[in-house]
Design a protein around this motif. Structure first.
Motif, short mmCIF file in Angstrom:
data_model
loop_
_atom_site.label_atom_id
_atom_site.label_comp_id
_atom_site.label_asym_id
_atom_site.label_seq_id
_atom_site.Cartn_x
_atom_site.Cartn_y
_atom_site.Cartn_z
N GLU A 55 0.85 -1.19 0.00
CA GLU A 55 0.00 0.00 0.00
C GLU A 55 0.88 1.23 0.00
OE1 GLU A 55 -3.76 -0.19 2.61
OE2 GLU A 55 -2.24 -1.36 3.66
N ILE A 56 0.44 2.27 -0.70
CA ILE A 56 1.18 3.54 -0.65
C ILE A 56 0.19 4.68 -0.48
CG2 ILE A 56 3.23 2.83 -1.91
CD1 ILE A 56 2.02 4.07 -4.41
N GLY A 57 0.56 5.62 0.35
CA GLY A 57 -0.29 6.76 0.63
C GLY A 57 -0.52 7.66 -0.56
N TYR A 58 0.48 7.80 -1.40
CA TYR A 58 0.33 8.67 -2.57
C TYR A 58 -0.79 8.19 -3.49
CZ TYR A 58 4.77 10.71 -1.21
OH TYR A 58 5.77 11.32 -0.51
N ALA A 59 -0.94 6.90 -3.60
CA ALA A 59 -2.02 6.37 -4.43
C ALA A 59 -3.38 6.67 -3.80
CB ALA A 59 -1.84 4.88 -4.65
N ALA A 60 -3.47 6.62 -2.48
CA ALA A 60 -4.73 6.96 -1.81
C ALA A 60 -5.05 8.44 -2.02
CB ALA A 60 -4.65 6.63 -0.32
N ILE A 61 -4.03 9.28 -2.02
CA ILE A 61 -4.23 10.70 -2.32
C ILE A 61 -4.74 10.84 -3.74
CG2 ILE A 61 -3.06 12.91 -2.67
CD1 ILE A 61 -1.17 12.10 -0.36
N GLY A 62 -4.16 10.09 -4.65
CA GLY A 62 -4.61 10.12 -6.05
C GLY A 62 -6.06 9.71 -6.19
N VAL A 63 -6.47 8.70 -5.45
CA VAL A 63 -7.87 8.26 -5.46
C VAL A 63 -8.76 9.41 -5.01
CG1 VAL A 63 -9.56 6.74 -4.36
CG2 VAL A 63 -7.38 5.81 -5.14
N GLY A 64 -8.41 10.02 -3.89
CA GLY A 64 -9.20 11.13 -3.37
C GLY A 64 -9.24 12.31 -4.32
N LEU A 65 -8.11 12.64 -4.90
CA LEU A 65 -8.07 13.76 -5.85
C LEU A 65 -8.95 13.49 -7.07
CD1 LEU A 65 -4.32 14.86 -5.77
CD2 LEU A 65 -6.29 16.08 -4.84
N LEU A 66 -8.86 12.29 -7.60
CA LEU A 66 -9.66 11.96 -8.78
C LEU A 66 -11.16 12.05 -8.47
CD1 LEU A 66 -9.66 10.99 -11.72
CD2 LEU A 66 -9.69 8.66 -10.86
N VAL A 67 -11.57 11.50 -7.35
CA VAL A 67 -12.99 11.54 -6.97
C VAL A 67 -13.43 12.97 -6.69
CG1 VAL A 67 -14.69 10.78 -5.26
CG2 VAL A 67 -12.96 9.18 -6.10
N GLY A 68 -12.63 13.71 -5.95
CA GLY A 68 -12.97 15.10 -5.62
C GLY A 68 -13.00 16.01 -6.83
N LEU A 69 -12.03 15.84 -7.72
CA LEU A 69 -12.00 16.66 -8.94
C LEU A 69 -13.21 16.38 -9.82
CD1 LEU A 69 -8.21 16.50 -9.88
CD2 LEU A 69 -9.47 18.47 -8.99
N ALA A 70 -13.57 15.12 -9.95
CA ALA A 70 -14.74 14.77 -10.77
C ALA A 70 -16.01 15.37 -10.16
CB ALA A 70 -14.87 13.26 -10.89
N ALA A 71 -16.17 15.23 -8.86
CA ALA A 71 -17.37 15.76 -8.19
C ALA A 71 -17.44 17.28 -8.30
CB ALA A 71 -17.38 15.34 -6.72
N GLY A 72 -16.35 17.95 -8.02
CA GLY A 72 -16.35 19.41 -8.03
C GLY A 72 -16.44 20.01 -9.42
#
Length: 157
Positions: A55-72
């Motif tokens: 597991e890597i934290g950067y990938a979890a950040i990427g998941v969050g960014l992708l979801v947040g960017l799409a929503a916003g």
């Protein structure tokens, strides 16, 4: 010497232009975009973890960014979207971790991922996930949610 200055008449002022209308966006489209992004991100997250075997934290950040960017970006300025994006990001990181477990089991058993899902089932994968949880797994969930909330809020502004 005093100068007699007459103030201009009130009707001689130019009115300020009207402010641009606030972009409220579309909550429904924003949620749909966030769900699609969450599913894509979950698959990518699980695949990345399988490729590097951790597991890597950067990938979890990427998941969050992708979801947040799409929503916003699609949903606009709706105040509910950051919270929805954060929750969907938590779900995407969780699903990504389950997908990672399924990939590992498929590699180990020399079977397809579909067979792992049909034999072990979602509940069995969730049980394996619970057994393997550690502090960092919770941190990655939180990081993904925080990144999604922040990205959706900034994109909506």
């Amino acid at each position: 010497m005093s100068q007699n200055v007459t103030p201009p008449a009130p009707d001689s002022f130019t009115a300020a232009p009207a402010p641009a209308p606030a972009r409220t966006g579309n909550l429904g489209l924003g949620v749909v975009a966030a769900v699609v992004a969450a599913l894509v991100a979950a698959g990518a997250y699980g695949g990345i973890m399988n490729a590097i075997d951790r597991e890597i934290g950067y990938a979890a950040i990427g998941v969050g960014l992708l979801v947040g960017l799409a929503a916003g970006k699609i949903g606009g300025r709706n105040p509910i979207l950051p919270a929805v994006a954060a929750l969907l990001s938590l779900g995407a990181v969780y699903l990504g971790q389950l997908f990672f477990i399924a990939l590992v089991l498929a590699d180990y058993g020399k079977v397809g991922v579909g067979e792992v899902f049909s034999e072990v089932g979602f509940g069995g994968l969730a049980d394996l996930w619970k057994e393997g949880m550690d502090f960092m797994s919770y941190v990655f969930l939180a990081i993904g949610g925080a990144a999604a909330f922040s990205a959706a809020k900034k994109m909506g502004d």
